[in-house]
Structures are given as C-alpha cells and as structure tokens.
Design an enzyme around this catalytic site. Sequence first.
Site, PDB file in Angstrom:
ATOM      1  N   ARG A  42      11.700  -6.356   5.247  1.00  0.00           N
ATOM      2  CA  ARG A  42      11.871  -5.060   5.750  1.00  0.00           C
ATOM      3  C   ARG A  42      12.390  -4.825   7.035  1.00  0.00           C
ATOM      4  O   ARG A  42      12.951  -3.703   7.391  1.00  0.00           O
ATOM      5  CB  ARG A  42      10.496  -4.583   5.663  1.00  0.00           C
ATOM      6  CG  ARG A  42      10.640  -2.798   5.572  1.00  0.00           C
ATOM      7  CD  ARG A  42       9.028  -2.310   5.169  1.00  0.00           C
ATOM      8  NE  ARG A  42       8.107  -2.972   6.360  1.00  0.00           N
ATOM      9  CZ  ARG A  42       6.934  -2.487   6.218  1.00  0.00           C
ATOM     10  NH1 ARG A  42       6.241  -1.782   5.074  1.00  0.00           N
ATOM     11  NH2 ARG A  42       5.913  -2.959   6.810  1.00  0.00           N
ATOM     12  N   ARG A  59      -9.727   0.570   8.719  1.00  0.00           N
ATOM     13  CA  ARG A  59      -9.406  -0.558   9.036  1.00  0.00           C
ATOM     14  C   ARG A  59     -10.622  -1.320  10.006  1.00  0.00           C
ATOM     15  O   ARG A  59     -10.403  -2.520  10.188  1.00  0.00           O
ATOM     16  CB  ARG A  59      -8.087  -0.676  10.234  1.00  0.00           C
ATOM     17  CG  ARG A  59      -6.942  -0.698   9.339  1.00  0.00           C
ATOM     18  CD  ARG A  59      -5.946  -0.435  10.197  1.00  0.00           C
ATOM     19  NE  ARG A  59      -4.555  -1.344  10.016  1.00  0.00           N
ATOM     20  CZ  ARG A  59      -3.519  -1.068   9.505  1.00  0.00           C
ATOM     21  NH1 ARG A  59      -3.329   0.336   8.937  1.00  0.00           N
ATOM     22  NH2 ARG A  59      -2.570  -1.765   9.288  1.00  0.00           N
ATOM     23  N   LYS A  68       0.736  -1.244   0.057  1.00  0.00           N
ATOM     24  CA  LYS A  68      -0.184   0.081  -0.151  1.00  0.00           C
ATOM     25  C   LYS A  68       1.050   1.019  -0.037  1.00  0.00           C
ATOM     26  O   LYS A  68       0.513   2.247  -0.818  1.00  0.00           O
ATOM     27  CB  LYS A  68      -0.800   0.097   1.127  1.00  0.00           C
ATOM     28  CG  LYS A  68      -1.804  -1.168   1.306  1.00  0.00           C
ATOM     29  CD  LYS A  68      -2.671  -1.238   2.424  1.00  0.00           C
ATOM     30  CE  LYS A  68      -2.072  -1.002   4.028  1.00  0.00           C
ATOM     31  NZ  LYS A  68      -1.399  -2.284   4.303  1.00  0.00           N
ATOM     32  N   ARG A  85      11.333  -0.767  12.338  1.00  0.00           N
ATOM     33  CA  ARG A  85       9.842  -1.176  12.798  1.00  0.00           C
ATOM     34  C   ARG A  85       9.971  -2.383  13.727  1.00  0.00           C
ATOM     35  O   ARG A  85      10.077  -3.536  13.278  1.00  0.00           O
ATOM     36  CB  ARG A  85       8.875  -1.263  11.583  1.00  0.00           C
ATOM     37  CG  ARG A  85       8.469  -0.071  11.169  1.00  0.00           C
ATOM     38  CD  ARG A  85       7.418  -0.100   9.958  1.00  0.00           C
ATOM     39  NE  ARG A  85       6.291  -0.705  10.223  1.00  0.00           N
ATOM     40  CZ  ARG A  85       5.123  -0.693   9.485  1.00  0.00           C
ATOM     41  NH1 ARG A  85       5.214  -0.238   8.224  1.00  0.00           N
ATOM     42  NH2 ARG A  85       3.983  -1.296   9.908  1.00  0.00           N
ATOM     43  N   ARG A 126      -0.715  -9.254  13.240  1.00  0.00           N
ATOM     44  CA  ARG A 126      -1.327  -8.331  12.561  1.00  0.00           C
ATOM     45  C   ARG A 126      -2.107  -8.836  11.231  1.00  0.00           C
ATOM     46  O   ARG A 126      -3.054  -8.267  11.006  1.00  0.00           O
ATOM     47  CB  ARG A 126      -0.183  -7.551  11.761  1.00  0.00           C
ATOM     48  CG  ARG A 126       0.448  -6.718  12.804  1.00  0.00           C
ATOM     49  CD  ARG A 126       1.996  -6.246  12.276  1.00  0.00           C
ATOM     50  NE  ARG A 126       2.102  -5.494  10.991  1.00  0.00           N
ATOM     51  CZ  ARG A 126       3.150  -5.230  10.526  1.00  0.00           C
ATOM     52  NH1 ARG A 126       4.347  -5.878  10.753  1.00  0.00           N
ATOM     53  NH2 ARG A 126       3.327  -4.442   9.337  1.00  0.00           N
TER      54      ARG A 126
HETATM   55  P1  AP5 Z   1       4.580  -1.689   1.815  1.00  0.00           P
HETATM   56  O1  AP5 Z   1       4.276  -0.830   0.424  1.00  0.00           O
HETATM   57  O2  AP5 Z   1       5.292  -1.001   3.014  1.00  0.00           O
HETATM   58  O3  AP5 Z   1       3.384  -2.408   2.061  1.00  0.00           O
HETATM   59  P2  AP5 Z   1       2.227  -1.756   2.970  1.00  0.00           P
HETATM   60  O4  AP5 Z   1       0.899  -2.406   2.596  1.00  0.00           O
HETATM   61  O5  AP5 Z   1       2.094  -0.305   2.846  1.00  0.00           O
HETATM   62  O6  AP5 Z   1       2.392  -2.553   4.463  1.00  0.00           O
HETATM   63  P3  AP5 Z   1       2.537  -1.946   5.855  1.00  0.00           P
HETATM   64  O7  AP5 Z   1       3.493  -2.984   6.747  1.00  0.00           O
HETATM   65  O8  AP5 Z   1       2.999  -0.571   5.990  1.00  0.00           O
HETATM   66  O9  AP5 Z   1       1.236  -2.218   6.393  1.00  0.00           O
HETATM   67  P4  AP5 Z   1       0.398  -2.254   7.640  1.00  0.00           P
HETATM   68  O10 AP5 Z   1      -0.874  -2.453   7.388  1.00  0.00           O
HETATM   69  O11 AP5 Z   1       0.715  -3.342   8.471  1.00  0.00           O
HETATM   70  O12 AP5 Z   1       1.066  -1.010   8.460  1.00  0.00           O
HETATM   71  P5  AP5 Z   1       0.472   0.443   9.061  1.00  0.00           P
HETATM   72  O13 AP5 Z   1       1.637   1.149   8.915  1.00  0.00           O
HETATM   73  O14 AP5 Z   1      -0.691   0.801   8.156  1.00  0.00           O
HETATM   74  O15 AP5 Z   1       5.424  -3.010   1.467  1.00  0.00           O
HETATM   75  C1  AP5 Z   1       5.908  -3.806   2.171  1.00  0.00           C
HETATM   76  C2  AP5 Z   1       7.329  -4.497   1.811  1.00  0.00           C
HETATM   77  O16 AP5 Z   1       7.239  -5.121   0.621  1.00  0.00           O
HETATM   78  C3  AP5 Z   1       8.509  -3.437   1.695  1.00  0.00           C
HETATM   79  O17 AP5 Z   1       9.615  -3.733   2.183  1.00  0.00           O
HETATM   80  C4  AP5 Z   1       8.149  -3.210  -0.046  1.00  0.00           C
HETATM   81  O18 AP5 Z   1       9.661  -2.643  -0.379  1.00  0.00           O
HETATM   82  C5  AP5 Z   1       7.993  -4.536  -0.269  1.00  0.00           C
HETATM   83  N1  AP5 Z   1       7.222  -4.545  -1.438  1.00  0.00           N
HETATM   84  C6  AP5 Z   1       6.149  -3.708  -1.883  1.00  0.00           C
HETATM   85  N2  AP5 Z   1       5.761  -4.261  -3.125  1.00  0.00           N
HETATM   86  C7  AP5 Z   1       6.309  -5.138  -3.540  1.00  0.00           C
HETATM   87  C8  AP5 Z   1       6.497  -5.995  -4.752  1.00  0.00           C
HETATM   88  N3  AP5 Z   1       5.460  -5.838  -5.579  1.00  0.00           N
HETATM   89  N4  AP5 Z   1       7.296  -7.283  -4.743  1.00  0.00           N
HETATM   90  C9  AP5 Z   1       8.031  -7.421  -3.784  1.00  0.00           C
HETATM   91  N5  AP5 Z   1       8.112  -6.758  -2.301  1.00  0.00           N
HETATM   92  C10 AP5 Z   1       7.410  -5.595  -2.653  1.00  0.00           C
HETATM   93  O19 AP5 Z   1       0.136   0.066  10.245  1.00  0.00           O
HETATM   94  C11 AP5 Z   1       0.948  -0.105  11.411  1.00  0.00           C
HETATM   95  C12 AP5 Z   1       0.062  -0.227  12.693  1.00  0.00           C
HETATM   96  O20 AP5 Z   1      -0.437   1.031  12.909  1.00  0.00           O
HETATM   97  C13 AP5 Z   1      -1.112  -1.162  12.700  1.00  0.00           C
HETATM   98  O21 AP5 Z   1      -0.819  -2.687  13.096  1.00  0.00           O
HETATM   99  C14 AP5 Z   1      -1.911  -0.518  13.797  1.00  0.00           C
HETATM  100  O22 AP5 Z   1      -1.369  -0.972  15.060  1.00  0.00           O
HETATM  101  C15 AP5 Z   1      -1.576   0.946  13.615  1.00  0.00           C
HETATM  102  N6  AP5 Z   1      -2.629   1.489  12.840  1.00  0.00           N
HETATM  103  C16 AP5 Z   1      -2.253   2.098  11.436  1.00  0.00           C
HETATM  104  N7  AP5 Z   1      -3.678   2.426  10.884  1.00  0.00           N
HETATM  105  C17 AP5 Z   1      -4.496   2.195  11.758  1.00  0.00           C
HETATM  106  C18 AP5 Z   1      -6.128   2.112  11.825  1.00  0.00           C
HETATM  107  N8  AP5 Z   1      -6.795   2.921  10.605  1.00  0.00           N
HETATM  108  N9  AP5 Z   1      -6.838   2.031  12.847  1.00  0.00           N
HETATM  109  C19 AP5 Z   1      -5.993   1.314  14.169  1.00  0.00           C
HETATM  110  N10 AP5 Z   1      -4.626   1.323  14.090  1.00  0.00           N
HETATM  111  C20 AP5 Z   1      -4.056   1.563  12.979  1.00  0.00           C
HETATM  112 MG    MG Z   2       2.340   1.026   4.831  1.00  0.00          MG
END
Ligand code: AP5
Ligand code: MG
Length: 191
Positions: A128, A89, A14, A134, A146
């Site tokens: 990552r 979410r 994402k 992280r 998660r």
């Molecule tokens: P990346 O692009 O970082 O993927 P992502 O979907 O953004 O993954 P996240 O880990 O950021 O998602 P998340 O939902 O767990 O975390 P968030 O920060 O939202 O890509 C991932 C990896 O893959 C990278 O290394 C990238 O280089 C690689 N990659 C990308 N594309 C690729 C491809 N095509 N092929 C191979 N490799 C590839 O949330 C973190 C925490 O915050 C949550 O757990 C929660 O505690 C809290 N939080 C956030 N939002 C909320 C909410 N709305 N409500 C409540 N709690 C929340």
């Molecule tokens: Mg992300």
Amino acid sequence: MINIVIFGPPGAGKGTQSELLLKKYDLVHISTGDLFRANIKNGTELGMKAKAIIDRGELVPDEITVDMLRQKVEENPSANGFIFDGFPRTSPQAEALDKLLSENRTSITSCLSMSVPEDELVSRLLNRGKTSGRADDTNEDVIRNRLGVYHRETAPLKDFYQQQGKLSEVDGVGTIDEIFNRLCGAIEQYA
Ligand code: AP5
Ligand code: MG
C-alpha cells in the site's frame, strides 16, 4: 442500534471491510486514523500535534483521541449505529467508549477481531505504501513498530470484550468477499 468495533493489527483490513459493512448495515464509519490524516492534510492544530507521532508509528495520546472521537459521535445524533475502526486502542480508550455510549443510552454490540499473520500484514502495508502516500507505510521499521505497539497496548483489549461476551474472532485471510461474509455472520450472531 448496531455498534461495531472492528479490531485488528495494522493492515488487517479494518478500513476495507468497514466500507462494505457501513453500506450493508447503514452505519456511520469512524476511523480515528482517517480523522488524524484529514487533520494533517488540512494543517489543523490537532494534525500538527499528531503528525510526528503517527509517522513514528506510536499512538496519539488518549485524551486527544478520545475528544476527537466523542465529537464525531456527537455530530451524528440520528445514526443507526457506528463502526469504530482503529478505536479503541488502549484500555482507557475502551473504557471511555463504553462510557460515551452509555451516556447516549447505547452500547457496543460486538467487537470483530480480524487475525492475519504478521508477514502478510507487513507485505500488505509495504505494498500500500507504494501508492498511499502514508509515511507510516513506507518504512518497514515503522511498520514493525506499529505491530509492536498493537501487541503491547491494543491486543489485550480482546480480553476486555471477551469478558463482556462480545468478542468474535474472524480469520482475516482470504478474498475481500469471503472475509466480509465471515464478518456479517459474526454480526448476525449478536444483532
Ligand atoms: P486496510 O483495510 O487499510 O487495513 P487496516 O486494518 O485499516 O490498516 P491500517 O493501516 O489503516 O491500520 P492502522 O491500524 O495501522 O492505521 P490507522 O489509520 O488506524 O488494508 C490494508 C491493505 O491491505 C490495503 O492496501 C488493502 O487494500 C489490503 N487488503 C485489505 N484486505 C485484504 C485482503 N483480504 N487480502 C489482501 N489484501 C488486503 O492508524 C494510523 C495511526 O494513527 C496509528 O499508528 C496511530 O499513530 C494513530 N491512531 C489511530 N487511531 C488511534 C487511536 N485510537 N489511538 C491513538 N492513536 C491512533
Ligand atoms: Mg485503516
């Protein structure tokens, strides 16, 4: 305005794809995960509340998350549109987002849901975790938690957007460019 929800499990890509989409469509990117991490880094009260929850791989309470999101939207009154990444979410978050946008006389254009097999997600995140700093990426149990939270609380929102005729499912496996082209194709069906 184009308002995109970029949707999918942890590690789906994402954040990676949002960076490309915001340039092409001139959008403001709001990642609630990035906002929480910035608050943690700056030692704010919000960050202190969120840190332990995020480190366990649980969701931060809706009220805190929705207030933070609302503030960010309202800071950008002249935006061309937004990419919502990692939000909504939960059902209350999805309803709050619709309400907030309608108060601003706009709405979600489409929800782009990226699907990636679970083993690939775990390996992307562990990989990552070697460099991201992280805490939620370094422990496989937290990553699995998660993913479990995603399946229980977040994946059902696909029905919410499907019922509004706004859901596009996009294959999230391939090169970054291939996936970007799929996402652009999906956006152009709605825009
Ligand atoms: P990346 O692009 O970082 O993927 P992502 O979907 O953004 O993954 P996240 O880990 O950021 O998602 P998340 O939902 O767990 O975390 P968030 O920060 O939202 O890509 C991932 C990896 O893959 C990278 O290394 C990238 O280089 C690689 N990659 C990308 N594309 C690729 C491809 N095509 N092929 C191979 N490799 C590839 O949330 C973190 C925490 O915050 C949550 O757990 C929660 O505690 C809290 N939080 C956030 N939002 C909320 C909410 N709305 N409500 C409540 N709690 C929340
Ligand atoms: Mg992300």
